[in-house]
Write an enzyme that holds these catalytic residues in place. Sequence first.
Site, PDB file in Angstrom:
ATOM      1  N   LYS A 195       0.833  -1.208   0.000  1.00 18.36           N
ATOM      2  CA  LYS A 195       0.000   0.000   0.000  1.00 18.36           C
ATOM      3  C   LYS A 195       0.865   1.254   0.000  1.00 18.36           C
ATOM      4  CE  LYS A 195      -3.766  -0.284   2.205  1.00 18.36           C
ATOM      5  NZ  LYS A 195      -4.697  -0.532   3.325  1.00 18.36           N
ATOM      6  N   ARG A 224      -3.663   2.860   8.477  1.00 13.58           N
ATOM      7  CA  ARG A 224      -3.933   1.576   7.827  1.00 13.58           C
ATOM      8  C   ARG A 224      -2.690   0.703   7.806  1.00 13.58           C
ATOM      9  NH1 ARG A 224      -8.372   2.215   3.745  1.00 13.58           N
ATOM     10  NH2 ARG A 224      -9.032   4.382   3.731  1.00 13.58           N
ATOM     11  N   GLY A 233      -8.491  -7.374   4.526  1.00 12.60           N
ATOM     12  CA  GLY A 233      -9.317  -7.518   5.713  1.00 12.60           C
ATOM     13  C   GLY A 233      -8.664  -8.224   6.875  1.00 12.60           C
ATOM     14  N   MET A 283      -5.893  -7.313   8.630  1.00 15.29           N
ATOM     15  CA  MET A 283      -5.338  -6.442   9.664  1.00 15.29           C
ATOM     16  C   MET A 283      -6.236  -5.217   9.844  1.00 15.29           C
ATOM     17  SD  MET A 283      -1.280  -6.895   8.959  1.00 15.29           S
ATOM     18  CE  MET A 283      -1.435  -6.686   7.185  1.00 15.29           C
ATOM     19  N   ARG A 288      -3.423  -1.749  -6.152  1.00 15.99           N
ATOM     20  CA  ARG A 288      -2.629  -2.972  -5.983  1.00 15.99           C
ATOM     21  C   ARG A 288      -3.018  -3.922  -7.093  1.00 15.99           C
ATOM     22  NH1 ARG A 288      -5.727  -4.728  -0.399  1.00 15.99           N
ATOM     23  NH2 ARG A 288      -7.820  -4.920  -1.264  1.00 15.99           N
ATOM     24  N   HIS A 348     -15.994  -8.424   1.716  1.00 18.41           N
ATOM     25  CA  HIS A 348     -14.989  -9.335   2.268  1.00 18.41           C
ATOM     26  C   HIS A 348     -15.189 -10.759   1.757  1.00 18.41           C
ATOM     27  CE1 HIS A 348     -13.501 -12.165   5.397  1.00 18.41           C
ATOM     28  NE2 HIS A 348     -12.468 -11.359   5.388  1.00 18.41           N
ATOM     29  N   SER A 406      12.967 -43.716 -10.627  1.00 13.50           N
ATOM     30  CA  SER A 406      11.805 -42.878 -10.345  1.00 13.50           C
ATOM     31  C   SER A 406      11.762 -42.691  -8.835  1.00 13.50           C
ATOM     32  CB  SER A 406      10.521 -43.542 -10.834  1.00 13.50           C
ATOM     33  OG  SER A 406       9.412 -42.718 -10.568  1.00 13.50           O
ATOM     34  N   CYS A 448       7.634 -39.551  -8.902  1.00 14.71           N
ATOM     35  CA  CYS A 448       6.252 -40.001  -9.044  1.00 14.71           C
ATOM     36  C   CYS A 448       5.456 -39.923  -7.748  1.00 14.71           C
ATOM     37  CB  CYS A 448       6.202 -41.428  -9.586  1.00 14.71           C
ATOM     38  SG  CYS A 448       6.966 -42.650  -8.502  1.00 14.71           S
ATOM     39  N   TYR A 493      11.513 -35.816 -15.800  1.00 15.16           N
ATOM     40  CA  TYR A 493      10.060 -35.665 -15.788  1.00 15.16           C
ATOM     41  C   TYR A 493       9.538 -35.667 -14.365  1.00 15.16           C
ATOM     42  CZ  TYR A 493       9.661 -40.717 -14.886  1.00 15.16           C
ATOM     43  OH  TYR A 493       9.744 -41.972 -14.326  1.00 15.16           O
TER      44      TYR A 493
END
Length: 889
Positions: free
Chosen positions: A26, A96, A105, A107, A349, A465, A774, A841, A861
Amino acid sequence: MTQYVYSFGPGASDGSAALRNLLGGKGANLAEMASIGLPVPPGFTITTEVCTAYYDNGHRYPSDLAEQAQAALAKIEATTGRKFGDKHKPLLVSVRSGARVSMPGMMDTVLNLGLNDVTVQGLAEGAGDARFAWDSYRRFIQMYGSVVLDVPHHRFEDIIEHVKQDKGVSEDTQLSAQDWHRVVESYKDVVHAETGKPFPQDPQDQLWGAIGAVFGSWMNQRAVTYRRLHDIPADWGTAVNVQAMVFGNMGNDCGTGVCFTRDPSTGLNAFYGEYLLNAQGEDVVAGIRTPLPLSETYAKPGETSLERAMPDAYAELVRVRDVLERHYRDMQDIEFTIERGKLYMLQTRNGKRTAAAGVRMAVEMAQAGLIDEREAVRRINPQSLDQLLHPTLDPKAPRRKLSSGLPASPGAASGIAVFSADEAEMRSQKGESVILVRIETSPEDIHGMHAARGILTTRGGMTSHAAVVARGMGRPCVAGAGGLHVDYAAKTLSAGGVTVQAGEMLTIDGATGEIFVGAVPMIEPALSGEFSILMGWADEFRRLKVRANAETPLDAETARKFGAEGIGLSRTEHMFFDPERIGAVRQMIMAGDERGRRLALDRLLPFQRRDFTDLFRIMAGMPVTIRLLDPPLHEFLPHGEAELAEIAEALGMNTAAIHQRAAELAETNPMLGHRGCRLGISFPEIYEMQARAIFEAALDIAVETGHAPVPEIMIPLVGLKRELEITRGQIETVAQAVFTERGAKIAYSIGTMIELPRAAITADTIATAADFFSFGTNDLTQTVFGLSRDDAGKFLPRYIETGILAKDPFVTLDIEGVGAMVRIAAEKGRSVKPDLKLGICGEHGGDPASIAFCEEIGLDYVSCSPYRVPVARLAAAQAAIGAGTDRTA
């Protein structure tokens, strides 16, 4: 001297967007907006370093902070021509929070700070509006009392409701200056009763009390929960922003709103937002009043858009929209206030958005030249793709509509109705699907919102909110369903004479805003358009191949649909539980000798061959890694007396013999017992049957399609080179026999799953007998940590909450320990066989952070569940771009 305070405002700012980590999002963006000439009320930011120091030093500030803050406050006074605490021209400020990442919302905020019994008179005189001044004062006492003094919020709300009842009115806007004066006096009485002290009248005391409360809110429970859910480190801290107030509640030429430069739900390139006339910012965000649409595009009959109500202010806002999106090169979430027709920017933002909107925005911005394709790929959080890969309501399914509201966050969900966040969390932990029903949500509901399948509120708009948090979490949400009546005491919601009780099924459609009684069938999503374009770009950048863990035709087809390049793990034991074959499996287990086992395995062979034929056909020439039988045999036997008796009858044996065999197979620690390759060595006929099924199926598909599949046969739980040599020899013997019988050959490979620390440490020896490794990181995590995944849930949450572990090691790979084993095995294996194929995997194959590690150490992979394939494709591309190994670099 360390600079702890950075000023911003018209003409010059100490900070910029580049100082986000220091000033918070902010503060950095306020400085940036001011520096590019946008109308930003002056103010100053106290850095995140102060927050860190505050907690490191027993809630004490650096010694020179107060002096720096006073100097910055003097700059605000000089710019505005007002004095803090002056009885004629008082300066009022907002206080703020502002962390480096958005935590909507979570804080605390205080507005109108600086008002007291004296300055309220000066505000009234200057504005020429006593009602506005006393309304502002009561708002300040209410916010300050709740946030700083810990007075229960409902104490203040009860007073307002009582005054409205006395006056016979229903809306706050219908109360007069005298009414608000009465409310203020009652508020001060409540504060004194709750705290034992009068409401503070010194503006300096008010200021430092609010600053302390904002820093304190960094560690409140809802902020801690939010950080845990979004992997935000606690040591980042928050900044505090002190800014001159501008007022949207001075009359009908004033207003406040929240807007997005593009639609955050759909991604449509259209200006989107909501506003309220004669209101302050918290009225919009808190959902206290249902707001109106910003533009005519979204206005419904009877609604007055800002575009129509204040065309000049709206035109200026449209100009700002274009400036901000081009400057930040991303969709912006903007807060603004209009004071007597003049527009002021209070925040910008990068806006939170649904996954679908994010993909559309990234692709369209790249196509428009605002960003490049590499940035478009990097911009999408891979985990957010989960929102695109789950069912929606079947349009052909019957349904019983209860009511409707605003389509606040897309997706559909069914679950039982619950009316509190705590109950939502409790029932979810028991495995129940729940819909959280609230009149309006607050930050205290964050844990219940995360636990719920969907969220339904009767108040609030698209930027409330509930809407913002639901979109960020990927939860379906219907907000502002004013036609519903929620009764918390009775735990019911009702509309049109229909009542839904707590525990009864409910369905919401966040895409349309509709609410239905009961469960509505769902359908699978269709992925195309911008999603396909983005995934195509990701595939161009990534180096890692992405396979799927699949053993059923449905799994394999789903994997192909989502772009899998083969099967990285097919667990054959899952096939054995099919009702058609479990009898033969149990017959094999109960057999007293090899001949009896082979007879039972002969019955299983056609089933296994068909299993592999289906997989090879679907994967159409792509590699298919088949893990031979892994779990101990006792897992295939039931435990109840009735089921054991059924087996005895089916096999023509007495129950005592069944019990004896079950006792012989029982193990104290089966995870480390007679399983994996140990079974194949003890009972070679099992692996021989499976190998024959694989080779016969592969040859059948080669004849059927003209293209030979590529089977990769994986031996589980190898810890010794000799184990692999023996089982490999068995498989090769079967292969030769089948090739001779059929008069044809196919290429195949034999490798092992690395899931034991010894296998990792001796990988250079084991690699001489393997064509591939693997990494079975599920079991490797168990064996490295020395814990059971089935039992770790009893203490792992505590380990994560207290910081012993940063993340659940079964979700994100433990790089320091388990990752070290993977790295050792990879390096040792390739030291003797440079072309050794390496993959992973375990469930970590679908986790973005783990995929980044796989890229770092050069695996070939990753393999994951079918629905995680798109996530893995995107994460692999981002990992390659981040490591500088992408294929277009």
